[in-house]
Design an enzyme around this catalytic site. Structure first.
Site, mmCIF file in Angstrom:
data_model
loop_
_atom_site.group_PDB
_atom_site.id
_atom_site.type_symbol
_atom_site.label_atom_id
_atom_site.label_comp_id
_atom_site.label_asym_id
_atom_site.label_seq_id
_atom_site.Cartn_x
_atom_site.Cartn_y
_atom_site.Cartn_z
ATOM 1 N N LYS A 210 0.843 -1.200 0.000
ATOM 2 C CA LYS A 210 0.000 0.000 0.000
ATOM 3 C C LYS A 210 0.881 1.254 0.000
ATOM 4 C CE LYS A 210 -3.463 2.292 2.863
ATOM 5 N NZ LYS A 210 -4.337 2.206 4.030
ATOM 6 N N GLU A 216 10.669 -4.720 4.439
ATOM 7 C CA GLU A 216 10.776 -6.128 4.029
ATOM 8 C C GLU A 216 10.412 -6.293 2.553
ATOM 9 O OE1 GLU A 216 9.175 -4.913 6.647
ATOM 10 O OE2 GLU A 216 9.071 -6.327 8.317
ATOM 11 N N GLY A 272 -4.836 -1.958 5.338
ATOM 12 C CA GLY A 272 -4.071 -3.112 4.853
ATOM 13 C C GLY A 272 -4.771 -4.432 5.125
ATOM 14 N N ARG A 273 -5.250 -4.613 6.350
ATOM 15 C CA ARG A 273 -5.873 -5.895 6.727
ATOM 16 C C ARG A 273 -7.294 -6.035 6.178
ATOM 17 N NH1 ARG A 273 -4.684 -2.521 10.677
ATOM 18 N NH2 ARG A 273 -6.248 -1.673 12.067
ATOM 19 N N GLU A 358 -4.899 -6.762 15.208
ATOM 20 C CA GLU A 358 -4.373 -5.462 14.795
ATOM 21 C C GLU A 358 -5.476 -4.407 14.855
ATOM 22 O OE1 GLU A 358 -2.321 -5.470 11.009
ATOM 23 O OE2 GLU A 358 -1.047 -3.824 11.616
ATOM 24 N N HIS A 389 -5.453 -33.587 17.732
ATOM 25 C CA HIS A 389 -4.336 -34.447 18.124
ATOM 26 C C HIS A 389 -3.212 -33.631 18.718
ATOM 27 C CE1 HIS A 389 -6.204 -37.873 16.079
ATOM 28 N NE2 HIS A 389 -6.718 -36.916 15.324
ATOM 29 N N LYS A 509 9.322 -0.909 14.071
ATOM 30 C CA LYS A 509 9.843 -0.574 12.738
ATOM 31 C C LYS A 509 10.929 0.490 12.848
ATOM 32 C CE LYS A 509 5.767 -1.214 9.757
ATOM 33 N NZ LYS A 509 4.889 -0.561 8.806
HETATM 34 C C1 G6Q Z 1 -2.451 -3.778 8.024
HETATM 35 C C2 G6Q Z 1 -1.184 -3.248 8.490
HETATM 36 C C3 G6Q Z 1 0.059 -3.943 7.971
HETATM 37 C C4 G6Q Z 1 0.415 -3.616 6.522
HETATM 38 C C5 G6Q Z 1 1.842 -4.076 6.263
HETATM 39 C C6 G6Q Z 1 2.261 -3.870 4.827
HETATM 40 O O1 G6Q Z 1 -3.522 -3.339 8.307
HETATM 41 O O2 G6Q Z 1 -1.138 -1.894 8.286
HETATM 42 O O3 G6Q Z 1 -0.013 -5.333 8.102
HETATM 43 O O4 G6Q Z 1 -0.488 -4.220 5.659
HETATM 44 O O5 G6Q Z 1 2.729 -3.416 7.124
HETATM 45 O O6 G6Q Z 1 2.168 -2.531 4.481
HETATM 46 P P1 G6Q Z 1 2.303 -2.077 2.988
HETATM 47 O O7 G6Q Z 1 1.186 -2.673 2.231
HETATM 48 O O8 G6Q Z 1 2.264 -0.587 3.026
HETATM 49 O O9 G6Q Z 1 3.633 -2.601 2.494
#
Ligand code: G6Q
Length: 550
Positions: A210, A216, A272-273, A358, A389, A509
């Site tokens: 996003k 990463e 994001g989620r 989150e 199990h 971060k």
């Molecule tokens: C979701 C969070 C988080 C995010 C990641 C990736 O709600 O904000 O999990 O999706 O940190 O972020 P980017 O999509 O910006 O790389």
């Protein structure tokens, strides 16, 4: 013990009720009311929720629904769908429901003079569908003119968990000739394994981010790009045929070297989620095809409509939300297990972990004050019967009571032997055993030696929901995800928190960035800027790193 909850009429009524209810007994409740199961079974879209095996009476449910009413869940729901900036700490609308709105519906960011965002959503969807179809049909050609065989999604968190979960969930709908892989971790072993055995000439990388600033993802995407360019003898122009970007940050995408013609956008009102059903779902769309992807969106929409229109006392997200509040705040239970008896939903608990924890892992209310009492539960789980199990021992006889959601489907994709009968028999057996247990007298009646009676007794009264669906289809998956999205929303409203920010992931971060610089510094002087534990750990790693790199 009087639970620590806010002092409002509905809360106080619930607290009083919880005290009166005392030791609720499911055996007695079922014996007293033969209609209990039917009274506590509710349909929403294609899902059926049986919540009769919860530690509640009809009165409990009325009081919990009154709490939702008092918290103005309906008003907040209207505000969310109406594009108001309910994500107040980031001053953003929360409009993931626009991602699955039909083209004839109009929705807008309330701060944006009524511009219909649904048109933009459908423009992106149409572009995604055209590109996905070219890839699936072998018409999208790599730099050396060959069609694509492997799609590698590079993203993390919300830009990974949704597509990973859904691609596994819809495995039965994926194209045979395409291999979809996911890279999320900055652990080089993740990318290394994803690249193992792939033919780069026939590989498409999808960089899903996003913000397009995530450490990463940029590290993995940068390495993938370098490998590809190296494969094509340093020819940078190869990138255009092998990289797509999914992002809200066109500048970042261009700066990385991906042509914005190959970018699929979304908007800051998609968290994001909550982004599986946005452009972030591109790898899924390529895997299952645009038609199935649209069926999934229609499933999301079907649950949105149920959430919008069903009365609160028959509204699945509301019922599941208030039951969670009952356990978290009134009975002091801190976790929720999600146990799909659907193997393809293996990653669903991990997906929900992010969605729920989150969103509602918050301790400050929207008004800036600390919350009173507990908020979001710890969510965890694994598919049944595997979990039986392993950790179910604790569910049945441990000292902690774990409310659980059991999920089952009536029809499998692969109707093999008696497998599905065995699977469903196990699901029903578990919820029955958890609810009703086995008394010491029942154990004795089986002739068990007295010194083993206590060991073989099951206390019961362990609460579960059973969610039943016809079959795991794209449409059903959309419904299921939307159900949990709205459940989380209902709880966030009752707790008065902002379910849509995530400041809690920031501190680590920032510290990691500083530590990278220290780890990589040429300066041989010992690191002293942290606490003694962190200093020593960094020193130990630096020594190993010097030895590794020579
Ligand atoms: C979701 C969070 C988080 C995010 C990641 C990736 O709600 O904000 O999990 O999706 O940190 O972020 P980017 O999509 O910006 O790389």
């Amino acid at each position: 013990m009087r639970p620590n909850v806010p002092d409002t009429p509905a809360w106080n009524a619930l607290v009083e009720h919880a005290e009166e209810l005392g030791e609720f007994d499911l055996r007695a409740a079922f014996a007293a009311d033969p209609e209990r199961a039917s009274a506590m079974t509710v349909d929403g879209a294609d899902l059926t929720l049986d919540y009769s095996k919860h530690l509640v009476t009809a009165d409990t449910m009325s009081l919990l629904v009154a709490l939702a009413t008092e918290a103005d869940v309906e008003g907040h729901r209207a505000a969310m769908f109406g594009g108001e900036h309910i994500n107040a700490t980031e001053d953003r609308a929360v409009l993931h429901t626009a991602l699955r709105a039909p083209a004839d519906v109009s929705m807008s960011d309330a701060a944006d003079s009524g511009e219909n965002v649904v048109d933009d959503v459908h423009d992106v969807l149409d572009r995604m569908a055209a590109t996905a179809t070219r890839i699936r049909d072998g018409e999208w050609l790599g730099h050396s003119g060959e069609s694509i065989r492997t799609v590698i999604n590079i993203g993390i968190g919300g830009s990974d968990l949704g597509p990973v979960m859904a691609t596994a969930a819809l495995a039965a709908f994926t194209a045979d000739h395409l291999d979809t892989r996911f890279v999320s971790n900055v652990d080089g072993d993740d990318l290394g394994e994803a690249l193992r055995g792939v033919d780069l000439a026939r590989t498409l990388f999808i960089v899903a981010s996003k913000t397009f600033t995530t450490q990463e993802t940029l590290a993995n995407a940068g390495e993938a790009r370098a490998r590809l360019v190296e494969y094509f003898d340093g020819d940078d122009s190869a990138v255009a045929a092998h990289f797509l970007a999914l992002s809200t940050n066109a500048e970042g995408v261009a700066a990385f070297g991906i042509d914005t013609d190959n970018m699929f956008g979304f908007w800051d009102w998609v968290g994001g989620r909550y982004s599986l059903d946005s452009a972030i779902g591109m790898s899924l769309m390529i895997a299952i095809g645009p038609e199935a992807f649209r069926a999934m969106l229609a499933g999301f929409r079907a649950m949105d409509e149920h959430f919008l229109n069903a009365p609160l006392e028959r509204n699945l997200p509301v019922l599941m939300g208030v039951l969670g509040v009952w356990y978290r705040n009134l009975l002091g239970l801190s976790t929720l297990a999600v146990l799909p008896y659907v193997n393809d939903l293996a990653r669903f608990p991990a997906y929900l972990q992010q969605l729920d924890m989150e969103s509602n892992g918050k301790r400050i209310r929207l008004d800036g004050e600390p919350v009173v009492g507990e908020t979001g539960p710890i969510v965890w789980g694994e598919p049944g019967t595997n979990g039986q199990h392993a950790f179910y021992q604790l569910l049945h006889q441990g000292t902690t009571v774990v409310p659980a959601d059991f999920i089952g489907v009536l029809q499998p994709h692969h109707d093999i032997g008696e497998h599905h009968d065995l699977l469903m028999a196990n699901l029903f057996a578990q919820t029955e055993a958890l609810a009703f247990g086995k008394t010491a007298d029942e154990v004795r009646a089986e002739g068990v030696a007295e010194h083993l009676v206590a060991h073989k007794t099951f206390p019961g009264n362990r609460p579960t929901s059973t969610l039943i669906a016809p079959k795991l289809s794209p449409h059903l998956l959309g419904q299921l995800v939307a159900l949990y999205e709205h459940k989380v929303f209902v709880q966030g409203v009752i707790w008065g928190i902002n379910s849509f920010d995530q400041w809690g992931v920031e501190l680590g971060k920032v510290l990691a960035k500083r530590l990278v610089a220290e780890i990589q510094a040429d300066d041989p002087a010992p690191v002293t800027s942290h606490d003694s534990s962190t200093n020593a750990l960094v020193e130990r790693y630096r020594a190993a790193r010097r030895a590794r790199l020579g």
